[in-house]
Write a protein that holds these residues in place. Structure first.
Motif, mmCIF file in Angstrom:
data_model
loop_
_atom_site.group_PDB
_atom_site.id
_atom_site.type_symbol
_atom_site.label_atom_id
_atom_site.label_comp_id
_atom_site.label_asym_id
_atom_site.label_seq_id
_atom_site.Cartn_x
_atom_site.Cartn_y
_atom_site.Cartn_z
ATOM 1 N N GLY A 195 -17.071 9.278 -31.261
ATOM 2 C CA GLY A 195 -16.194 8.125 -31.076
ATOM 3 C C GLY A 195 -16.761 6.884 -31.731
ATOM 4 N N ARG B 172 -5.180 4.199 -32.022
ATOM 5 C CA ARG B 172 -6.506 4.801 -31.899
ATOM 6 C C ARG B 172 -6.745 5.351 -30.503
ATOM 7 N N ASP C 131 -9.942 6.972 -30.325
ATOM 8 C CA ASP C 131 -11.365 7.262 -30.488
ATOM 9 C C ASP C 131 -12.262 6.053 -30.276
#
Length: 419
Positions: A76, A181, A183
């Motif tokens: 991540g 997103r 991550d």
């Protein structure tokens, strides 16, 4: 400047000065999103990111991103940054300081030979300030997947639609979903305080606990137009007098709420009367109240009390006032406890004094908090001035903030894996 910090103030100054030089010449400092000066600023920032060893790209929401790969692929992203667009005739440090600090985090880690397990990304969000399309936080909302469909039909004064603006900066409205997103594990933003507290108290860093919710209330007062010279003072239904009473009472209420431990502010920022002639008793008044509260319960109490204030003014002045209308209503955002605690520990580690603070202004962090563990720090600004040509902050203060971010990123790189 405190000794032995991992950051280089000269590099931060070069980033800020380089962007400051890219401004409309007759309106320093002006580099509004979707304009030619903004694109020049973006080119400058992209070059600085590449010089720092970052891999750059622009996502579909128009955000500029610089990436440094971590040691553990797929773990991540830890993201740092802010925005480089400005308001008209202001903004030498607003947003820009946060982008420069994010860049310096990447450079400081590289100089120290530190490779994070997580990927590191430095971001320049698109359009945090109100844009020519009348909307703000375009990039961070895009990253959070919270751009309303109706926004894509918005046009600027030249008739250009928002999708055209996105294309201009390298984004793509048709692919907005790709900007969302999942991550980003943590997001950190440095910002000038835009207020006088840190400077007045001689505190280095404000660790932001929450971003205030913003509610806007419209109140319309209906009175009666009469001749200003012949209508007895005791026989009038003066809309302006009733409205003025409301303004005073709202200020008194707001001051009382602001005296407590939590952030609260309220402002009558729009006000208009009709018919607007010196020899006519005003028949109508309209006002817009901007209220900002860290605590939602406090906001609800304020709105209830304002309705009562309006009703009392109507009865006292013989006018008609409908219940206040909520024109807009945004909830407060609590920032992540892990990140907030980590920022506090980072302050202690680098020798920076600190205090908790709520933000009365909106920021990209508020939207990133919807998708990531988010935190924010403030650094002092001169006189609390912001959104003005006089806006100023010391490079040493920004560098100290960048050192706090660097330490926090290193600590989060470990703690995010422990949880």
């Amino acid at each position: 400047m405190k000794p032995n910090l991992p950051v280089d103030p000269a590099r931060i100054a070069a980033d800020i000065d380089g962007l400051a030089a890219l401004t409309e010449p007759d309106r320093p400092w002006t580099r509004r999103a979707f304009g030619p000066m903004f694109l020049e600023g973006r080119a400058f920032l992209e070059a600085r990111m590449r010089e720092a060893g970052l891999e750059t790209r622009i996502d579909a929401a128009g955000n500029l991103l610089g990436r440094r790969a971590g040691a553990k692929p797929g773990l991540g992203v830890i993201m740092v940054g802010s925005h480089s667009d400005t308001v008209p005739s202001g903004g030498r440090f607003d947003g820009i300081a946060g982008v420069a600090a994010g860049l310096e985090v990447a450079r400081a880690l590289a100089a120290a030979g530190v490779t994070l397990d997580h990927d590191l990304e430095v971001v320049d969000f698109l359009g945090e300030e109100v844009t020519v399309f009348g909307v703000s936080c375009v990039g961070s909302r895009g990253m959070a997947g919270l751009v309303p469909e109706a926004w894509l039909a918005r046009r600027d004064a030249d008739g250009r639609a928002l999708p055209e603006g996105l294309a201009m900066v390298g984004g793509d409205a048709a692919r907005l979903g790709e900007a969302v997103r999942a991550d980003v594990k943590a997001f950190l933003e440095l910002h000038i305080e835009q207020g006088p507290v840190l400077e007045a108290e001689r505190v280095d860093i404000g660790v932001v606990s929450a971003i205030a919710g913003i509610t806007r209330l419209e109140i319309v007062v209906e009175g009666r137009a009469d001749h200003a010279g012949t209508t007895p003072m005791g026989s009038r239904a003066d809309a302006l007098v009733a409205a003025a009473r409301i303004v005073e009472d709202v200020r008194a209420l707001a001051r009382g709420l602001a005296a407590g431990p939590e952030h609260f502010a309220a402002t009558v920022g729009e006000f208009a009367i009709e018919p607007g002639a010196a020899n006519i008793v005003p028949s109508r008044a309209r006002m817009l109240i901007d209220a900002r509260a860290e605590n939602r319960a406090t906001m609800e109490m304020f709105c209830t009390r304002v309705a009562g204030i309006a009703a009392e003014a109507a009865a006292a002045e013989g006018v008609a006032i409908a219940a206040p209308t909520r024109v807009s209503d945004a909830m407060p955002t609590r920032l992540d406890p892990l990140v907030t605690e980590t920022l506090g520990a980072a302050c202690d580690a680098v020798g920076a004094s600190r205090r908790p603070m709520a933000s009365g202004a909106g920021h990209d962090t508020g939207w990133m908090a919807r998708i990531a563990k988010a935190g924010m720090i403030f650094v002092p600004c001169a006189g609390g001035r912001s959104h003005a040509p006089e806006e100023s902050a010391e490079i040493a203060d920004i560098a100290l903030g960048a050192a706090v971010l660097t330490e926090a990123v290193i600590r989060l790189d470990r703690s995010l894996q422990e949880g």
